[in-house]
Design an enzyme around this catalytic site. Sequence first.
Site, PDB file in Angstrom:
ATOM      1  N   ASP A  66       1.048  -1.086  -0.086  1.00 13.28           N
ATOM      2  CA  ASP A  66       0.234  -0.191   0.115  1.00 13.28           C
ATOM      3  C   ASP A  66       1.239   1.320  -0.129  1.00 13.28           C
ATOM      4  O   ASP A  66       0.492   2.265  -0.402  1.00 13.28           O
ATOM      5  CB  ASP A  66      -1.079  -0.073   1.252  1.00 13.28           C
ATOM      6  CG  ASP A  66      -2.224  -0.315   0.885  1.00 13.28           C
ATOM      7  OD1 ASP A  66      -2.765  -0.003  -0.027  1.00 13.28           O
ATOM      8  OD2 ASP A  66      -3.244  -0.830   1.866  1.00 13.28           O
ATOM      9  N   LEU A 125     -12.631   7.382   1.066  1.00 15.09           N
ATOM     10  CA  LEU A 125     -13.261   7.675   2.235  1.00 15.09           C
ATOM     11  C   LEU A 125     -13.938   6.107   2.795  1.00 15.09           C
ATOM     12  O   LEU A 125     -14.890   5.998   1.964  1.00 15.09           O
ATOM     13  CB  LEU A 125     -13.880   8.806   2.060  1.00 15.09           C
ATOM     14  CG  LEU A 125     -13.554  10.062   1.587  1.00 15.09           C
ATOM     15  CD1 LEU A 125     -14.630  11.175   1.514  1.00 15.09           C
ATOM     16  CD2 LEU A 125     -12.307  10.555   2.547  1.00 15.09           C
ATOM     17  N   GLY A 126     -13.555   5.648   3.908  1.00 13.90           N
ATOM     18  CA  GLY A 126     -14.073   4.685   4.405  1.00 13.90           C
ATOM     19  C   GLY A 126     -14.068   4.702   5.870  1.00 13.90           C
ATOM     20  O   GLY A 126     -13.471   5.537   6.523  1.00 13.90           O
ATOM     21  N   GLY A 128     -11.219   3.345   7.005  1.00 15.20           N
ATOM     22  CA  GLY A 128      -9.910   4.129   6.932  1.00 15.20           C
ATOM     23  C   GLY A 128      -9.958   5.043   5.884  1.00 15.20           C
ATOM     24  O   GLY A 128     -10.737   4.730   4.753  1.00 15.20           O
ATOM     25  N   GLY A 244     -15.899   3.338   0.702  1.00 16.44           N
ATOM     26  CA  GLY A 244     -17.335   2.883   1.225  1.00 16.44           C
ATOM     27  C   GLY A 244     -18.125   3.969   1.269  1.00 16.44           C
ATOM     28  O   GLY A 244     -19.218   4.299   0.994  1.00 16.44           O
ATOM     29  N   ILE A 245     -17.415   5.058   2.075  1.00 14.36           N
ATOM     30  CA  ILE A 245     -18.297   6.460   2.364  1.00 14.36           C
ATOM     31  C   ILE A 245     -18.096   7.266   1.033  1.00 14.36           C
ATOM     32  O   ILE A 245     -19.240   7.687   0.661  1.00 14.36           O
ATOM     33  CB  ILE A 245     -17.460   7.367   3.309  1.00 14.36           C
ATOM     34  CG1 ILE A 245     -17.723   6.454   4.770  1.00 14.36           C
ATOM     35  CG2 ILE A 245     -18.174   8.545   3.526  1.00 14.36           C
ATOM     36  CD1 ILE A 245     -16.987   6.981   5.887  1.00 14.36           C
ATOM     37  N   GLU A 247     -18.061   6.366  -1.890  1.00 13.41           N
ATOM     38  CA  GLU A 247     -18.982   5.661  -3.036  1.00 13.41           C
ATOM     39  C   GLU A 247     -20.325   5.798  -2.797  1.00 13.41           C
ATOM     40  O   GLU A 247     -21.339   5.771  -3.820  1.00 13.41           O
ATOM     41  CB  GLU A 247     -18.594   4.267  -3.403  1.00 13.41           C
ATOM     42  CG  GLU A 247     -17.157   4.115  -4.171  1.00 13.41           C
ATOM     43  CD  GLU A 247     -16.590   2.744  -3.915  1.00 13.41           C
ATOM     44  OE1 GLU A 247     -17.287   1.976  -3.927  1.00 13.41           O
ATOM     45  OE2 GLU A 247     -15.335   2.370  -4.066  1.00 13.41           O
TER      46      GLU A 247
END
Length: 311
Positions: A66, A125-126, A128, A244-245, A247
């Site tokens: 990463d 944005l998720g 993490g 996740g956030i 999208e």
Amino acid sequence: MELLAIGHRVVHGGADRKTPAKVDAPLLAALEALAPFAPLHQPHNLAGIRAAMAAFPGVPQVACFDTAFHRDQPFVRDTYALPRAFHDEGVRRYGFHGLSYAFIAGELARTAPKLAEGRVVVAHLGSGASMCAISGGRSVASTMGFSALDGLPMGTRSGQIDPGVLLYLMQQKNMSATEISDLLYKKSGLLGLSGLSNDMRRLEAAGTPEAAAAIDHFVYRCQREIGSLAAAMAGIDALVFTGGIGENARQVRLAICDRLAWMGIEVDPARNAANERLISPDGARTQVLVIPTNEELVIARAAAAIARRDR
């Protein structure tokens, strides 16, 4: 069906690893030595590699890092204002979520090559969360630094914090390093601010003042970081939401963009509500996009490439 290789996400690859690598004993030992740099992730990543090696002996294991996407930073962007010896020992900005950023950069090159050549802020944005400034397909700056604690507030992680707060917690509250680590990694962020949850969906539905304040703080920090990353590139041509956030949280996207019109960032409410790929109005100076990330595909491609190379 023949199993050619097994790919693994490894959060920390260190200062010099810029590409995926076939796992052998020396590499595994080197990655183990980096566990203190990413205690929340690295031990679990390596446990998965060991389990795969035991279950599939003889099948190549490929580590995808990463940190690799950010490894071409010059010293001035890579360092902290500490004595140079600390940088030489590995205390430097690494940046994370690189597999996600690599996918988004590749997807832009495939579908919008002109945009990919420009200046793009990607908001991963998720639970993490981080952001990355990408210019011409290459990382210029990232909100995460030495660890995956830095930058934006996250589900349970604090994000950026004044080091003086940590000194205060040690000296005045008599907190140990273990207690501070537990606080910063597991009890802070959206969970700590709201006292309710680390899940943005629950916070949006809660309707409590504490949940609303947690969301507002998250939005504010996102706005500040977008401005900072645009400054690092001397401008911005596109903002991409992913994770996740990014999208799925339509109202959060709208709120983040609400005060960024001065950067040419606007959102078409109907497109945003429909979760379209392009959510900015036609003719907007800065395009705003929603692109689902696919880190697994990046890993699979890397594993297949190394398997083909070594056949």
